[in-house]
Design a protein around this motif. Sequence first.
Motif, short mmCIF file in Angstrom:
data_model
loop_
_atom_site.label_atom_id
_atom_site.label_comp_id
_atom_site.label_asym_id
_atom_site.label_seq_id
_atom_site.Cartn_x
_atom_site.Cartn_y
_atom_site.Cartn_z
N ARG A 30 0.85 -1.20 0.00
CA ARG A 30 0.00 0.00 0.00
C ARG A 30 0.89 1.24 0.00
O ARG A 30 1.78 1.37 0.83
CB ARG A 30 -0.88 -0.03 1.24
N VAL A 31 0.65 2.15 -0.95
CA VAL A 31 1.46 3.36 -1.09
C VAL A 31 0.54 4.55 -1.37
O VAL A 31 -0.63 4.38 -1.68
CB VAL A 31 2.48 3.24 -2.25
N ALA A 32 1.12 5.75 -1.25
CA ALA A 32 0.47 6.96 -1.75
C ALA A 32 1.05 7.21 -3.14
O ALA A 32 2.26 7.19 -3.32
CB ALA A 32 0.75 8.15 -0.84
N LEU A 33 0.19 7.40 -4.11
CA LEU A 33 0.61 7.59 -5.50
C LEU A 33 0.16 8.97 -5.94
O LEU A 33 -1.03 9.29 -5.92
CB LEU A 33 -0.03 6.52 -6.39
N LYS A 34 1.13 9.83 -6.31
CA LYS A 34 0.83 11.19 -6.74
C LYS A 34 1.00 11.26 -8.25
O LYS A 34 2.07 10.97 -8.78
CB LYS A 34 1.75 12.19 -6.05
N LEU A 35 -0.08 11.64 -8.94
CA LEU A 35 -0.11 11.71 -10.39
C LEU A 35 -0.23 13.17 -10.82
O LEU A 35 -1.12 13.88 -10.35
CB LEU A 35 -1.32 10.94 -10.94
N SER A 36 0.65 13.61 -11.71
CA SER A 36 0.58 15.01 -12.16
C SER A 36 -0.45 15.14 -13.27
O SER A 36 -0.80 14.17 -13.94
CB SER A 36 1.94 15.48 -12.66
N SER A 37 -0.91 16.37 -13.45
CA SER A 37 -1.70 16.65 -14.65
C SER A 37 -0.72 16.53 -15.81
O SER A 37 0.48 16.52 -15.62
CB SER A 37 -2.32 18.04 -14.58
N ALA A 38 -1.21 16.48 -17.00
CA ALA A 38 -0.34 16.26 -18.16
C ALA A 38 0.38 17.52 -18.63
O ALA A 38 0.97 17.53 -19.69
CB ALA A 38 -1.16 15.67 -19.30
N GLU A 39 0.38 18.58 -17.83
CA GLU A 39 1.02 19.83 -18.24
C GLU A 39 2.53 19.77 -18.02
O GLU A 39 3.00 19.29 -17.00
CB GLU A 39 0.44 20.99 -17.43
N GLU A 40 3.28 20.30 -18.97
CA GLU A 40 4.75 20.29 -18.89
C GLU A 40 5.25 21.03 -17.65
O GLU A 40 6.16 20.57 -16.97
CB GLU A 40 5.35 20.90 -20.15
#
Length: 128
Positions: A30-40
């Motif tokens: 179990r982890v925390a997963l941080k996903l960015s928006s697709a912006e450069e």
Amino acid sequence: MIPDGYELDRQISNTRTAQVWTALDPAGARVALKLSSAEERVERRFKREIEAMQAAAGPFTMPVLEHDASFSWYSMPVADKTLWDLRPPVSVELAVAVLESAAKALGPIHASGQVHRDLKPLVRYTAT
């Protein structure tokens, strides 16, 4: 984009720049997963964030467990509790432990010339 092998569980936060989820990593942890928006520009910020967290790595900071080469996501351990979960009242001993942990976490960050934006100290505390 969800990284290969990760299974999303519960969304923790959602902003215009990122989403944070609890997830299972490819090994089933179990982890925390941080996903960015697709912006450069967001991925550049993620790169700085990941590099800063790695530079400050130590016993009082949350480690980056894994990230991709384009810095569009990273994983870290899931905190068991936050101070919000412990309120009120918080004992003097716990308050001191949190402040000491925060100060110890800031040491390497400030020594490297960096400024923190989002501090998440890892508190090592045992009630007596």
